[in-house]
Scaffold this motif. Structure first.
Motif, PDB file in Angstrom:
ATOM      1  N   GLU A 122      41.332  41.566  46.717  1.00  0.00           N
ATOM      2  CA  GLU A 122      39.879  41.656  46.663  1.00  0.00           C
ATOM      3  C   GLU A 122      39.415  43.090  46.849  1.00  0.00           C
ATOM      4  O   GLU A 122      38.447  43.530  46.219  1.00  0.00           O
ATOM      5  N   ASN A 123      40.110  43.833  47.693  1.00  0.00           N
ATOM      6  CA  ASN A 123      39.757  45.242  47.893  1.00  0.00           C
ATOM      7  C   ASN A 123      39.954  46.045  46.620  1.00  0.00           C
ATOM      8  O   ASN A 123      39.146  46.925  46.295  1.00  0.00           O
ATOM      9  N   ASP A 124      41.036  45.767  45.904  1.00  0.00           N
ATOM     10  CA  ASP A 124      41.265  46.449  44.625  1.00  0.00           C
ATOM     11  C   ASP A 124      40.185  46.084  43.613  1.00  0.00           C
ATOM     12  O   ASP A 124      39.754  46.935  42.816  1.00  0.00           O
ATOM     13  N   TYR A 125      39.764  44.833  43.627  1.00  0.00           N
ATOM     14  CA  TYR A 125      38.700  44.383  42.726  1.00  0.00           C
ATOM     15  C   TYR A 125      37.392  45.119  43.014  1.00  0.00           C
ATOM     16  O   TYR A 125      36.724  45.621  42.111  1.00  0.00           O
ATOM     17  N   LYS A 126      37.032  45.215  44.301  1.00  0.00           N
ATOM     18  CA  LYS A 126      35.812  45.922  44.679  1.00  0.00           C
ATOM     19  C   LYS A 126      35.906  47.406  44.351  1.00  0.00           C
ATOM     20  O   LYS A 126      34.928  48.016  43.906  1.00  0.00           O
ATOM     21  N   ALA A 127      37.078  47.978  44.571  1.00  0.00           N
ATOM     22  CA  ALA A 127      37.266  49.398  44.261  1.00  0.00           C
ATOM     23  C   ALA A 127      37.125  49.651  42.769  1.00  0.00           C
ATOM     24  O   ALA A 127      36.578  50.673  42.349  1.00  0.00           O
TER      25      ALA A 127
ATOM     26  N   ALA B 132      35.094  35.927  37.599  1.00  0.00           N
ATOM     27  CA  ALA B 132      36.049  35.260  38.484  1.00  0.00           C
ATOM     28  C   ALA B 132      37.450  35.301  37.875  1.00  0.00           C
ATOM     29  O   ALA B 132      38.448  35.501  38.591  1.00  0.00           O
ATOM     30  N   ASN B 133      37.527  35.142  36.559  1.00  0.00           N
ATOM     31  CA  ASN B 133      38.826  35.239  35.876  1.00  0.00           C
ATOM     32  C   ASN B 133      39.370  36.660  35.926  1.00  0.00           C
ATOM     33  O   ASN B 133      40.577  36.871  36.057  1.00  0.00           O
ATOM     34  N   VAL B 134      38.457  37.654  35.814  1.00  0.00           N
ATOM     35  CA  VAL B 134      38.886  39.049  35.933  1.00  0.00           C
ATOM     36  C   VAL B 134      39.456  39.308  37.321  1.00  0.00           C
ATOM     37  O   VAL B 134      40.517  39.938  37.472  1.00  0.00           O
ATOM     38  N   GLN B 135      38.780  38.792  38.340  1.00  0.00           N
ATOM     39  CA  GLN B 135      39.219  39.025  39.716  1.00  0.00           C
ATOM     40  C   GLN B 135      40.600  38.425  39.975  1.00  0.00           C
ATOM     41  O   GLN B 135      41.392  38.967  40.757  1.00  0.00           O
ATOM     42  N   LYS B 136      40.909  37.307  39.324  1.00  0.00           N
ATOM     43  CA  LYS B 136      42.217  36.671  39.507  1.00  0.00           C
ATOM     44  C   LYS B 136      43.356  37.565  39.035  1.00  0.00           C
ATOM     45  O   LYS B 136      44.492  37.433  39.505  1.00  0.00           O
TER      46      LYS B 136
ATOM     47  N   ASN C  91      31.496  37.016  24.528  1.00  0.00           N
ATOM     48  CA  ASN C  91      30.452  36.568  23.612  1.00  0.00           C
ATOM     49  C   ASN C  91      29.725  35.379  24.235  1.00  0.00           C
ATOM     50  O   ASN C  91      30.022  34.229  23.926  1.00  0.00           O
ATOM     51  N   PRO C  92      28.755  35.613  25.136  1.00  0.00           N
ATOM     52  CA  PRO C  92      28.056  34.506  25.802  1.00  0.00           C
ATOM     53  C   PRO C  92      27.147  33.760  24.841  1.00  0.00           C
ATOM     54  O   PRO C  92      26.624  34.322  23.888  1.00  0.00           O
ATOM     55  N   GLN C  93      26.959  32.480  25.106  1.00  0.00           N
ATOM     56  CA  GLN C  93      26.106  31.648  24.281  1.00  0.00           C
ATOM     57  C   GLN C  93      24.852  31.278  25.062  1.00  0.00           C
ATOM     58  O   GLN C  93      24.749  31.521  26.269  1.00  0.00           O
ATOM     59  N   ALA C  94      23.903  30.675  24.360  1.00  0.00           N
ATOM     60  CA  ALA C  94      22.672  30.241  25.019  1.00  0.00           C
ATOM     61  C   ALA C  94      22.988  29.211  26.098  1.00  0.00           C
ATOM     62  O   ALA C  94      23.952  28.463  26.006  1.00  0.00           O
ATOM     63  N   GLY C  95      22.167  29.152  27.114  1.00  0.00           N
ATOM     64  CA  GLY C  95      22.418  28.249  28.229  1.00  0.00           C
ATOM     65  C   GLY C  95      22.398  29.021  29.526  1.00  0.00           C
ATOM     66  O   GLY C  95      21.617  29.945  29.698  1.00  0.00           O
ATOM     67  N   ASN C  96      23.262  28.625  30.432  1.00  0.00           N
ATOM     68  CA  ASN C  96      23.321  29.296  31.732  1.00  0.00           C
ATOM     69  C   ASN C  96      24.164  30.554  31.595  1.00  0.00           C
ATOM     70  O   ASN C  96      25.379  30.559  31.866  1.00  0.00           O
ATOM     71  N   VAL C  97      23.532  31.645  31.173  1.00  0.00           N
ATOM     72  CA  VAL C  97      24.245  32.895  30.912  1.00  0.00           C
ATOM     73  C   VAL C  97      24.860  33.444  32.185  1.00  0.00           C
ATOM     74  O   VAL C  97      26.016  33.892  32.193  1.00  0.00           O
ATOM     75  N   ALA C  98      24.102  33.422  33.286  1.00  0.00           N
ATOM     76  CA  ALA C  98      24.596  33.968  34.540  1.00  0.00           C
ATOM     77  C   ALA C  98      25.865  33.249  34.990  1.00  0.00           C
ATOM     78  O   ALA C  98      26.826  33.885  35.446  1.00  0.00           O
ATOM     79  N   GLN C  99      25.895  31.917  34.868  1.00  0.00           N
ATOM     80  CA  GLN C  99      27.076  31.164  35.269  1.00  0.00           C
ATOM     81  C   GLN C  99      28.275  31.517  34.411  1.00  0.00           C
ATOM     82  O   GLN C  99      29.404  31.663  34.907  1.00  0.00           O
ATOM     83  N   GLU C 100      28.042  31.676  33.112  1.00  0.00           N
ATOM     84  CA  GLU C 100      29.135  32.048  32.205  1.00  0.00           C
ATOM     85  C   GLU C 100      29.683  33.429  32.548  1.00  0.00           C
ATOM     86  O   GLU C 100      30.906  33.645  32.548  1.00  0.00           O
ATOM     87  N   LEU C 101      28.803  34.358  32.866  1.00  0.00           N
ATOM     88  CA  LEU C 101      29.247  35.701  33.247  1.00  0.00           C
ATOM     89  C   LEU C 101      29.976  35.683  34.592  1.00  0.00           C
ATOM     90  O   LEU C 101      30.983  36.385  34.777  1.00  0.00           O
ATOM     91  N   ASP C 102      29.481  34.886  35.533  1.00  0.00           N
ATOM     92  CA  ASP C 102      30.158  34.765  36.833  1.00  0.00           C
ATOM     93  C   ASP C 102      31.565  34.198  36.657  1.00  0.00           C
ATOM     94  O   ASP C 102      32.519  34.649  37.311  1.00  0.00           O
ATOM     95  N   ASN C 103      31.692  33.200  35.785  1.00  0.00           N
ATOM     96  CA  ASN C 103      33.011  32.615  35.531  1.00  0.00           C
ATOM     97  C   ASN C 103      33.959  33.643  34.921  1.00  0.00           C
ATOM     98  O   ASN C 103      35.143  33.696  35.271  1.00  0.00           O
ATOM     99  N   PHE C 104      33.424  34.444  34.025  1.00  0.00           N
ATOM    100  CA  PHE C 104      34.250  35.485  33.404  1.00  0.00           C
ATOM    101  C   PHE C 104      34.747  36.473  34.453  1.00  0.00           C
ATOM    102  O   PHE C 104      35.933  36.846  34.472  1.00  0.00           O
TER     103      PHE C 104
END
Length: 406
Positions: A26-31, A17-21, A2-15
């Motif tokens: 990294e190969n599994d993430y890309k796949a 990044a947490n998924v990738q962790k 549920n993104p809020q107003a502001g830097n939407v792209a940064q919030e999505l990138d952070n999300f």
């Protein structure tokens, strides 16, 4: 999420990044991202046009990740038991779009002899829809041209190419290059030459038929010639060039069809879906027909008008084109019933409507502001499309073959 107003792209990138962790490597993430099994479900407030545009730009252009936006008020209504019927229909439509974006099929054509003929072994058929959308009156911004084409032999799955062109120019200025790229893509998917092309063109007025015939059919012919002369495997195989059928689909006309008796109509008094009129009321100098392909929910149903500018695929047999057109009205992924125009035409219109998402947030507003300043400083200043084209970003390569435009 549920993104809020502001830097939407940064919030999505952070999300992400947490998924990738949470992914082992990294190969599994890309796949995972390439496997068409991952998407983001994003909850938005009721009024969130700019927020949605930022999200779609991030997903469609920057990261190549499918996104599905839903409205917060629809969730609360369903949870509270209010308007369950309307909410149920809303969520049914959401599921249809999600399934398609993940590579699923919502419907498939069966019982069509014309489709079976085009899908038989040894044939590779290209179903194409194209459209040009224009800015509103008094708005100085480019028109958007789109071309969608199938990714499978049955005309169910599609992808899109979108370009900018001068404002209110109806002829598709970049069609030759767009069709060239689409043709090469489908040849690569099919591992063989395209044999037949069914091309639907939307949004053309009666006075523009000759311009479209000369300019756009000519552009398609040149693109085919270029591929057939330069593609190594096609040259080596000495394959025949594909046959082309080019049909203009018109919706803005004043012809209404009514059943001859109550027994011939549906419950609303309209003609039943599938009715074709190809004589008596048609134009004398061109080949055309009216097809009512859908059942109206409310009021009088309006048929679509099909103008056949070229028909090589079926050797000028209009009956086969009528059947193909009606069949393609049943595979529109956002509906569970037949619609008023063939699916590729609908998709081309949707792709045009997403032109705003190809600009980074606030860029379009900045370009319009700069253009307004140039107009105010000089009477009738010519429109400069160059800065718009420089800012317009193409769809992310990872979404090639994905029906992100739904």
């Amino acid at each position: 999420m549920n993104p809020q107003a502001g830097n939407v792209a940064q919030e999505l990138d952070n999300f992400m990044a947490n998924v990738q962790k949470k992914i082992p490597s990294e190969n599994d993430y890309k796949a995972m991202l390439k496997a068409k099994g991952f998407f983001l479900l994003i909850i938005l407030p009721k009024e969130a046009a700019s927020l949605k545009a930022a999200i779609k730009h991030w997903g469609d252009v920057v990261r190549g990740i499918p996104t599905q936006c839903v409205r917060e008020d629809k969730i609360s209504k369903y949870e509270n038991g209010n308007n369950r019927g309307g909410s149920s229909q809303y969520w049914n439509n959401v599921i249809l779009k999600i399934n398609t974006r993940l590579g699923g099929e919502n419907s498939r054509i069966a019982g069509s002899g014309a489709i079976d003929y085009l899908a038989k072994k040894g044939k590779v058929t290209m179903f194409v829809g194209s459209d040009v959308s224009h800015p509103g009156p008094g708005v100085r911004k480019p028109s958007v041209a789109s071309l969608v084409y199938n990714q499978d032999q049955l005309g169910i799955k599609y992808t899109a190419i979108t370009r900018l062109q001068d404002p209110r120019l109806e002829v598709m200025a970049g069609l030759e290059d767009m069709f060239h790229d689409a043709l090469l893509d489908l040849i690569g998917i099919a591992h063989g030459p395209v044999t037949d092309i069914i091309f639907y063109r939307d949004g053309v007025s009666e006075g523009e038929y000759d311009d479209i015939r000369n300019a756009e059919i000519g552009a398609i012919d040149r693109a085919i010639e270029k591929v057939w002369l330069t593609h190594e495997k096609i040259r080596a195989g000495n394959f025949e060039r594909p046959r082309l059928s080019f049909i203009v689909v018109g919706k803005r006309h004043h012809t209404l069809l009514f059943p001859g008796s109550h027994q011939l109509g549906d419950q609303k008094g309209n003609c039943k879906a599938g009715v074709v009129v190809d004589r008596d009321i048609n134009q004398p100098l061109i080949t055309d027909f009216y097809l009512q392909s859908h059942s109206g929910i409310i009021g009088t149903s309006r048929s679509s008008h099909y103008i056949v500018l070229k028909n090589e695929v079926f050797n000028n047999d209009t009956k086969a084109l009528q059947e193909i057109s009606f069949a393609l009205c049943h595979v529109y992924a956002k509906a569970t019933r037949s619609v008023s125009i063939p699916a590729p035409v609908y998709y081309a219109d949707l792709a045009c409507g997403r032109g705003t998402f190809h600009y980074a947030p606030s860029v379009e507003e900045s370009l319009r502001s700069q253009d307004s300043e140039s107009v105010s400083s000089g009477m009738n200043a010519p429109f400069d499309i160059t800065p718009w084209q420089e800012a317009f970003q193409a769809r992310h390569p990872q979404l090639k073959g994905n029906m992100y435009f739904l």
